[in-house]
Write a protein that holds these residues in place. Structure first.
Motif, PDB file in Angstrom:
ATOM      1  N   ILE A 196      50.735  44.587  45.986  1.00  0.00           N
ATOM      2  CA  ILE A 196      52.781  45.165  47.084  1.00  0.00           C
ATOM      3  C   ILE A 196      52.249  46.220  46.969  1.00  0.00           C
ATOM      4  CG2 ILE A 196      55.296  44.817  47.208  1.00  0.00           C
ATOM      5  CD1 ILE A 196      55.014  42.033  45.786  1.00  0.00           C
ATOM      6  N   ASP A 197      52.746  47.175  47.800  1.00  0.00           N
ATOM      7  CA  ASP A 197      52.872  48.402  47.816  1.00  0.00           C
ATOM      8  C   ASP A 197      54.007  49.165  46.649  1.00  0.00           C
ATOM      9  OD1 ASP A 197      52.060  51.125  49.191  1.00  0.00           O
ATOM     10  OD2 ASP A 197      54.301  51.146  49.013  1.00  0.00           O
ATOM     11  N   ARG A 198      53.631  50.410  46.329  1.00  0.00           N
ATOM     12  CA  ARG A 198      54.837  50.967  45.295  1.00  0.00           C
ATOM     13  C   ARG A 198      56.157  51.015  45.575  1.00  0.00           C
ATOM     14  NH1 ARG A 198      51.287  55.419  44.446  1.00  0.00           N
ATOM     15  NH2 ARG A 198      52.032  57.564  45.052  1.00  0.00           N
ATOM     16  N   SER A 199      55.693  51.646  46.784  1.00  0.00           N
ATOM     17  CA  SER A 199      57.325  51.855  47.124  1.00  0.00           C
ATOM     18  C   SER A 199      58.578  50.821  47.611  1.00  0.00           C
ATOM     19  CB  SER A 199      56.653  52.380  48.762  1.00  0.00           C
ATOM     20  OG  SER A 199      56.543  51.573  50.184  1.00  0.00           O
ATOM     21  N   PHE A 200      58.052  49.517  47.854  1.00  0.00           N
ATOM     22  CA  PHE A 200      58.886  48.265  46.950  1.00  0.00           C
ATOM     23  C   PHE A 200      59.147  48.531  45.001  1.00  0.00           C
ATOM     24  CE2 PHE A 200      55.928  46.955  50.939  1.00  0.00           C
ATOM     25  CZ  PHE A 200      57.642  47.242  51.735  1.00  0.00           C
ATOM     26  N   ILE A 201      58.417  48.092  44.773  1.00  0.00           N
ATOM     27  CA  ILE A 201      58.259  47.949  43.264  1.00  0.00           C
ATOM     28  C   ILE A 201      59.461  49.656  42.791  1.00  0.00           C
ATOM     29  CG2 ILE A 201      57.601  48.373  40.946  1.00  0.00           C
ATOM     30  CD1 ILE A 201      56.793  45.819  42.950  1.00  0.00           C
ATOM     31  N   SER A 202      59.058  50.702  43.104  1.00  0.00           N
ATOM     32  CA  SER A 202      60.396  51.608  42.779  1.00  0.00           C
ATOM     33  C   SER A 202      61.415  51.250  43.643  1.00  0.00           C
ATOM     34  CB  SER A 202      59.692  53.205  43.533  1.00  0.00           C
ATOM     35  OG  SER A 202      59.620  53.286  44.374  1.00  0.00           O
ATOM     36  N   MET A 204      62.868  49.395  43.963  1.00  0.00           N
ATOM     37  CA  MET A 204      63.649  47.777  44.522  1.00  0.00           C
ATOM     38  C   MET A 204      65.163  46.941  43.338  1.00  0.00           C
ATOM     39  SD  MET A 204      60.815  44.636  42.060  1.00  0.00           S
ATOM     40  CE  MET A 204      60.372  45.772  40.681  1.00  0.00           C
ATOM     41  N   GLU A 205      65.004  47.977  42.634  1.00  0.00           N
ATOM     42  CA  GLU A 205      66.283  47.950  41.142  1.00  0.00           C
ATOM     43  C   GLU A 205      67.650  48.330  42.168  1.00  0.00           C
ATOM     44  OE1 GLU A 205      66.088  49.268  37.149  1.00  0.00           O
ATOM     45  OE2 GLU A 205      64.280  50.197  38.318  1.00  0.00           O
ATOM     46  N   ALA A 206      67.732  49.372  42.521  1.00  0.00           N
ATOM     47  CA  ALA A 206      68.838  50.148  43.963  1.00  0.00           C
ATOM     48  C   ALA A 206      68.861  49.273  44.854  1.00  0.00           C
ATOM     49  CB  ALA A 206      68.361  51.028  43.827  1.00  0.00           C
ATOM     50  N   ASP A 207      67.840  48.871  45.862  1.00  0.00           N
ATOM     51  CA  ASP A 207      67.567  48.116  46.734  1.00  0.00           C
ATOM     52  C   ASP A 207      67.171  46.583  47.028  1.00  0.00           C
ATOM     53  OD1 ASP A 207      67.145  47.687  49.563  1.00  0.00           O
ATOM     54  OD2 ASP A 207      66.648  49.405  50.047  1.00  0.00           O
ATOM     55  N   PRO A 227      47.606  35.316  44.335  1.00  0.00           N
ATOM     56  CA  PRO A 227      48.521  36.003  43.097  1.00  0.00           C
ATOM     57  C   PRO A 227      49.183  37.453  43.564  1.00  0.00           C
ATOM     58  CG  PRO A 227      46.093  35.818  41.897  1.00  0.00           C
ATOM     59  CD  PRO A 227      46.652  35.691  43.753  1.00  0.00           C
ATOM     60  N   VAL A 228      50.140  37.755  43.749  1.00  0.00           N
ATOM     61  CA  VAL A 228      50.615  39.433  43.791  1.00  0.00           C
ATOM     62  C   VAL A 228      50.945  39.690  42.268  1.00  0.00           C
ATOM     63  CG1 VAL A 228      52.671  40.135  44.214  1.00  0.00           C
ATOM     64  CG2 VAL A 228      52.046  38.388  45.643  1.00  0.00           C
ATOM     65  N   VAL A 229      50.131  41.406  42.712  1.00  0.00           N
ATOM     66  CA  VAL A 229      50.145  42.856  42.031  1.00  0.00           C
ATOM     67  C   VAL A 229      51.405  43.351  42.341  1.00  0.00           C
ATOM     68  CG1 VAL A 229      48.683  44.280  40.610  1.00  0.00           C
ATOM     69  CG2 VAL A 229      47.492  42.257  41.985  1.00  0.00           C
ATOM     70  N   ALA A 230      51.940  43.815  41.272  1.00  0.00           N
ATOM     71  CA  ALA A 230      53.147  44.795  41.268  1.00  0.00           C
ATOM     72  C   ALA A 230      52.025  46.053  41.053  1.00  0.00           C
ATOM     73  CB  ALA A 230      54.475  44.570  40.098  1.00  0.00           C
ATOM     74  N   GLU A 231      52.618  46.781  41.910  1.00  0.00           N
ATOM     75  CA  GLU A 231      51.347  48.370  41.567  1.00  0.00           C
ATOM     76  C   GLU A 231      52.948  48.905  41.752  1.00  0.00           C
ATOM     77  OE1 GLU A 231      47.573  50.142  43.814  1.00  0.00           O
ATOM     78  OE2 GLU A 231      49.632  49.519  45.505  1.00  0.00           O
ATOM     79  N   GLY A 232      52.749  50.415  40.284  1.00  0.00           N
ATOM     80  CA  GLY A 232      53.318  51.595  40.673  1.00  0.00           C
ATOM     81  C   GLY A 232      54.625  51.853  39.345  1.00  0.00           C
ATOM     82  N   VAL A 233      54.476  50.327  38.644  1.00  0.00           N
ATOM     83  CA  VAL A 233      55.590  49.742  37.542  1.00  0.00           C
ATOM     84  C   VAL A 233      55.702  51.136  36.822  1.00  0.00           C
ATOM     85  CG1 VAL A 233      56.337  48.563  36.455  1.00  0.00           C
ATOM     86  CG2 VAL A 233      54.799  47.762  37.850  1.00  0.00           C
ATOM     87  N   GLU A 234      56.986  52.106  37.073  1.00  0.00           N
ATOM     88  CA  GLU A 234      57.049  52.705  35.724  1.00  0.00           C
ATOM     89  C   GLU A 234      58.414  52.207  34.710  1.00  0.00           C
ATOM     90  OE1 GLU A 234      58.547  56.598  38.836  1.00  0.00           O
ATOM     91  OE2 GLU A 234      55.751  55.961  38.791  1.00  0.00           O
ATOM     92  N   THR A 235      58.893  51.342  35.117  1.00  0.00           N
ATOM     93  CA  THR A 235      60.034  51.349  33.697  1.00  0.00           C
ATOM     94  C   THR A 235      60.135  49.595  33.007  1.00  0.00           C
ATOM     95  OG1 THR A 235      61.158  50.877  35.674  1.00  0.00           O
ATOM     96  CG2 THR A 235      61.344  53.083  34.959  1.00  0.00           C
ATOM     97  N   GLU A 236      60.521  49.736  31.905  1.00  0.00           N
ATOM     98  CA  GLU A 236      60.681  47.877  31.586  1.00  0.00           C
ATOM     99  C   GLU A 236      61.687  47.047  32.747  1.00  0.00           C
ATOM    100  OE1 GLU A 236      62.874  46.615  27.655  1.00  0.00           O
ATOM    101  OE2 GLU A 236      62.069  45.253  28.813  1.00  0.00           O
ATOM    102  N   ALA A 237      62.187  47.859  33.532  1.00  0.00           N
ATOM    103  CA  ALA A 237      63.300  47.322  34.400  1.00  0.00           C
ATOM    104  C   ALA A 237      62.674  46.185  35.379  1.00  0.00           C
ATOM    105  CB  ALA A 237      64.221  47.634  34.448  1.00  0.00           C
ATOM    106  N   GLN A 238      61.846  47.507  35.986  1.00  0.00           N
ATOM    107  CA  GLN A 238      60.690  46.924  37.166  1.00  0.00           C
ATOM    108  C   GLN A 238      60.266  46.171  36.882  1.00  0.00           C
ATOM    109  OE1 GLN A 238      59.289  50.911  38.000  1.00  0.00           O
ATOM    110  NE2 GLN A 238      61.057  51.347  39.429  1.00  0.00           N
ATOM    111  N   HIS A 239      59.239  45.995  35.576  1.00  0.00           N
ATOM    112  CA  HIS A 239      58.190  45.544  35.036  1.00  0.00           C
ATOM    113  C   HIS A 239      59.265  43.787  35.196  1.00  0.00           C
ATOM    114  CE1 HIS A 239      55.343  42.958  32.262  1.00  0.00           C
ATOM    115  NE2 HIS A 239      54.828  42.635  33.455  1.00  0.00           N
ATOM    116  N   ARG A 240      60.559  43.837  34.283  1.00  0.00           N
ATOM    117  CA  ARG A 240      61.782  42.353  34.183  1.00  0.00           C
ATOM    118  C   ARG A 240      61.594  41.876  35.346  1.00  0.00           C
ATOM    119  NH1 ARG A 240      64.960  44.373  32.269  1.00  0.00           N
ATOM    120  NH2 ARG A 240      67.162  44.118  34.304  1.00  0.00           N
ATOM    121  N   ILE A 241      61.576  42.789  36.787  1.00  0.00           N
ATOM    122  CA  ILE A 241      62.571  42.096  37.461  1.00  0.00           C
ATOM    123  C   ILE A 241      60.820  41.365  38.905  1.00  0.00           C
ATOM    124  CG2 ILE A 241      63.313  42.632  40.512  1.00  0.00           C
ATOM    125  CD1 ILE A 241      64.641  45.470  38.769  1.00  0.00           C
TER     126      ILE A 241
END
Ligand code: C2E
Ligand code: CA
Ligand code: CA
Ligand code: CA
Length: 274
Positions: A196-202, A204-207, A227-241
């Motif tokens: 998944i493109d990192r624009s969605f991951i970054s 995710m928290e606010a939107d 299987p799906v990979v989350a790209e551009g995970v920068e924070t613990e919260a992003q990983h948790r989600i």
């Protein structure tokens, strides 16, 4: 708009001229970059849901004595336009496979492949040769391709992907969600994994919309057995989600920036006499 018009035109001409010339210099220098040893490969971990590395993505770096560190977003498109990507792409593949062959068998390597490389009909052959040359098991190699690679010459691309897949190589759809006709591509091409493109991951928290898209992609992946990979995970919260939404794997600065490859396992380090 007439007064001073000449000056303005002349100014832009000069700027354009400088841009064109800078680009020509980059082009020319990029051509010799492999031979001059200016390229190197860095490796970024991809982790499972527990945060353990299971794979690394190979990312190119170019350090030029004249231009400094040129980011891949700048030099890859130039390499594609000029065709130099054919040689560079082969170099990265060989370098990454050789490095990964020294890792423990639980670790795989993912290499980005450009659209242009699909237009050389022998890509599958080239990959096969590099695998046997380096001794890397085909199932430990993943090739990352974006949707633009699928737009052109669909039949030829499909044929090459099928041959790669038959060899046991994994095919990964990169930057998913940003291209065109994503859904039909997932069905028609033999993918093994979605990033998944990192624009969605970054976002995710606010939107909530971005989060809903991640959820939908994971659901789609589940029904297609991808299987799906989350790209551009920068924070613990992003990983948790990401984990909560069902992403099987994750990649991003939170787990490690691209850098030196992990240590080779089961391979004696070379001894130096001095
Ligand atoms: P990509 O394939 O989507 O690679 C992921 C990019 O995201 C990399 O940028 C990586 O350093 C960056 N990244 C990783 N984690 C994070 C994070 O947590 N936050 C942020 N903001 N960024 C993160 P990089 O290395 O600059 O590469 C940019 C693009 O250049 C790549 O995007 C890929 O399209 C292209 N590229 C790089 N190496 C190669 C190569 O060997 N061959 C080809 N064809 N393309 C390459
Ligand atoms: Ca990639
Ligand atoms: Ca990507
Ligand atoms: Ca990208």
């Amino acid at each position: 708009a007439k007064s001073g018009g000449r000056g303005v035109v002349a100014f832009y001409d000069l700027q354009m001229d400088q841009t064109v010339r800078a680009r020509r210099r980059l082009e020319a220098d990029l051509r010799g970059a492999i031979a001059r040893n200016e390229l190197r490969v860095v490796y970024q971990p991809v982790v499972d849901a527990d945060g353990r590395p299971i794979s690394y993505e190979a990312l190119l770096r170019w350090r030029s004595p004249d231009h400094g560190d040129v980011p891949p977003d700048v030099f890859i498109p130039i390499a594609e336009d000029t065709g130099v990507i054919i040689a560079i792409g082969e170099w990265v593949l060989r370098e990454a496979c050789r490095t990964a062959a020294g890792w423990s068998e639980g670790l795989s390597i993912a290499v980005n492949v450009s659209t242009v490389q699909f237009r050389v009909a022998n890509l599958a052959e080239q990959v096969g040769l590099i695998l046997s040359e380096t001794g890397l098991a085909p199932a430990r190699l993943g090739l990352e391709i974006t949707e633009t690679a699928l737009m052109r010459d669909r039949d030829d691309t499909l044929e090459i992907l099928r041959r790669l897949k038959a060899m046991g190589v994994k095919i990964i759809m990169d930057d998913f969600g940003t291209g065109y006709s994503s859904l039909s591509n997932l069905q028609s091409f033999p993918f093994d994994k979605i990033k998944i493109d990192r624009s969605f991951i970054s976002a995710m928290e606010a939107d909530r919309g971005a989060k809903a898209i991640v959820k939908a992609i994971v659901g789609l992946g589940r029904s297609l057995d991808l299987p799906v990979v989350a790209e551009g995970v920068e924070t613990e919260a992003q990983h948790r989600i990401a984990v909560q939404e069902g992403c099987a794997e994750a990649q991003g600065y939170y787990f490690g920036a691209p850098g030196s490859p992990p240590d080779a396992v089961g391979v004696e380090p070379p001894r130096t006499s001095d």
